[in-house]
Write a protein that holds these residues in place. Structure first.
Motif, PDB file in Angstrom:
ATOM      1  N   ARG A 268       0.814  -1.219   0.000  1.00  0.00           N
ATOM      2  CA  ARG A 268       0.000   0.000   0.000  1.00  0.00           C
ATOM      3  C   ARG A 268       0.844   1.263   0.000  1.00  0.00           C
ATOM      4  NH1 ARG A 268      -5.158  -1.196   4.043  1.00  0.00           N
ATOM      5  NH2 ARG A 268      -5.961  -3.020   2.900  1.00  0.00           N
ATOM      6  N   GLN A 269       1.998   1.197   0.647  1.00  0.00           N
ATOM      7  CA  GLN A 269       2.851   2.379   0.719  1.00  0.00           C
ATOM      8  C   GLN A 269       3.327   2.790  -0.665  1.00  0.00           C
ATOM      9  OE1 GLN A 269       3.071   4.077   3.404  1.00  0.00           O
ATOM     10  NE2 GLN A 269       4.416   5.662   2.568  1.00  0.00           N
ATOM     11  N   ARG A 270       3.590   1.803  -1.536  1.00  0.00           N
ATOM     12  CA  ARG A 270       4.001   2.111  -2.914  1.00  0.00           C
ATOM     13  C   ARG A 270       2.899   2.860  -3.642  1.00  0.00           C
ATOM     14  NH1 ARG A 270       8.609  -0.644  -6.164  1.00  0.00           N
ATOM     15  NH2 ARG A 270       9.876  -1.505  -4.484  1.00  0.00           N
ATOM     16  N   LYS A 272       0.464   4.598  -2.314  1.00  0.00           N
ATOM     17  CA  LYS A 272       0.266   5.902  -1.686  1.00  0.00           C
ATOM     18  C   LYS A 272       1.334   6.898  -2.135  1.00  0.00           C
ATOM     19  CE  LYS A 272      -0.666   7.858   2.900  1.00  0.00           C
ATOM     20  NZ  LYS A 272      -0.724   7.566   4.351  1.00  0.00           N
ATOM     21  N   GLN A 273       2.575   6.445  -2.185  1.00  0.00           N
ATOM     22  CA  GLN A 273       3.665   7.328  -2.605  1.00  0.00           C
ATOM     23  C   GLN A 273       3.481   7.816  -4.037  1.00  0.00           C
ATOM     24  OE1 GLN A 273       7.103   4.873  -1.903  1.00  0.00           O
ATOM     25  NE2 GLN A 273       7.316   5.521   0.239  1.00  0.00           N
ATOM     26  N   GLY A 274       2.907   6.970  -4.888  1.00  0.00           N
ATOM     27  CA  GLY A 274       2.716   7.328  -6.287  1.00  0.00           C
ATOM     28  C   GLY A 274       1.415   8.067  -6.561  1.00  0.00           C
ATOM     29  N   GLY A 275       0.649   8.347  -5.517  1.00  0.00           N
ATOM     30  CA  GLY A 275      -0.620   9.027  -5.716  1.00  0.00           C
ATOM     31  C   GLY A 275      -1.648   8.183  -6.442  1.00  0.00           C
TER      32      GLY A 275
END
Length: 337
Positions: A268-270, A272-275
């Motif tokens: 999920r962090q990936r 989130k970081q990429g919008g």
């Protein structure tokens, strides 16, 4: 007694070298003789003198590199055809990764080694499925070699997209998908799920989609996603390379829903970081259960790992009584996203 593959298949600065056959497999620098597993840029590089691959991979290389850079001489080998190179029998078998992707099967003096390139075990309507080949040494990637990476059924991820399109008819859904393999697979899966409307493409995706069509992969109506078509893109599905989806190109469209198709969307962090508003866990690489299942299917007592999460896979293989070895090949990407 047959010679162990470690005596004739060696890691060199240029990559994996078959000494008796005097050829390299997916070399990282220009060489005299190269066998290329598939057309992604971390496996297929320009400047080789002689290149052997499937006809599809050679065509992909010409599209991506230009006619003069995909090998001074090019030789196509079909799946299952046998070719002798200085006493080494070479056969190509489907890898299930992208159009033309192949495993390189080498037999010498009674020993057999298989270099799989990149592969997946899931159904893909755009390329032949992976075929396990029993061998003495199997060379594998380990991109998603952690238990957390268990990819869900791709059909369910496509349905998530279609549900979102129905829920937000006034918005444009923009999918980041790698230009070779992922984009065409996404289109084919959307067609299989019943999406008959035109799918709009960033210009970077068009040449390879056209090539897939030339090799008999039907993708349905495709149109350019130009600014002039902005009004037509309301409620539409647009595909572009991940880099374009992340920049201003995608944000000029009508209230875009940013989507990404990648095995990394499991994290999920990936996303989130990429919008990324709508992550889709769709990968063209084997997940953790598939890596272990493949090790069992090929029945190899020894497995060499080119790149990725080597430690975890080596530990798991040891539990199956299989010796794992990390090759640490340079220049390999984990997933071309």
């Amino acid at each position: 007694m047959p010679p162990h593959p470690q005596t004739w298949l060696r890691v060199t600065p240029a990559g994996l070298w078959c000494e008796p056959g005097d050829f390299y497999i997916d070399p990282s620098r220009p060489v005299e003789r190269a066998i290329i597993t598939h057309g992604h840029s971390d496996h297929a590089r320009p400047g080789h003198s002689a290149v052997l691959a499937t006809a599809e991979t050679l065509a992909v290389m010409r599209v991506r590199m230009g006619e003069g850079r995909a090998g001074i001489t090019q030789q196509a080998l079909g799946f299952g055809e046998r070719l002798e190179l200085n006493g080494v029998i070479v056969t190509l078998r489907p890898a299930g990764h992208v159009l033309g992707s192949a495993q390189v099967v080498m037999e010498w003096q009674g020993a057999r080694a298989v270099v799989s390139g990149d592969y997946k075990r899931r159904y893909d309507p755009t390329c032949p499925g992976f075929e396990p080949v029993p061998c003495d040494v199997f060379v594998t990637e380990a991109t998603f070699a952690l238990p957390v990476f268990t990819h869900p059924p791709a059909s369910g991820e496509v349905q998530k997209l279609l549900d979102s399109v129905a829920l937000f008819p006034g918005r444009t859904h923009v999918i980041g998908a790698y230009s070779l393999g992922k984009a065409q697979r996404m289109i084919a899966m959307l067609r299989a799920a019943g999406w008959e409307a035109p799918i709009y493409l960033h210009g970077a995706l068009a040449p390879l989609c056209a090539l897939y069509e030339e090799f008999g992969v039907s993708l349905g109506p495709l149109l350019p996603a130009t600014v002039a078509n902005k009004s037509a893109l309301v409620g539409a599905i647009v595909l572009g390379p991940p880099s374009a989806v992340a920049d201003k190109w995608a944000r000029r469209l009508a209230e875009p829903v940013l989507c990404m198709a990648s095995g990394w969307m499991r994290l999920r962090q990936r996303a989130k970081q990429g919008g990324v508003e709508l992550p889709m866990v769709i990968s063209d690489h084997a997940d953790w259960p598939e890596l272990l299942a493949t090790a069992e299917d090929v029945q190899a007592p020894e497995i060499w790992i080119t790149h990725g999460r080597e430690d975890a896979l080596i530990h798991a293989l040891a539990g199956q009584g299989i010796l794992g070895r990390a090759l640490h090949l340079v220049g390999r990407e984990e997933e071309g996203e």
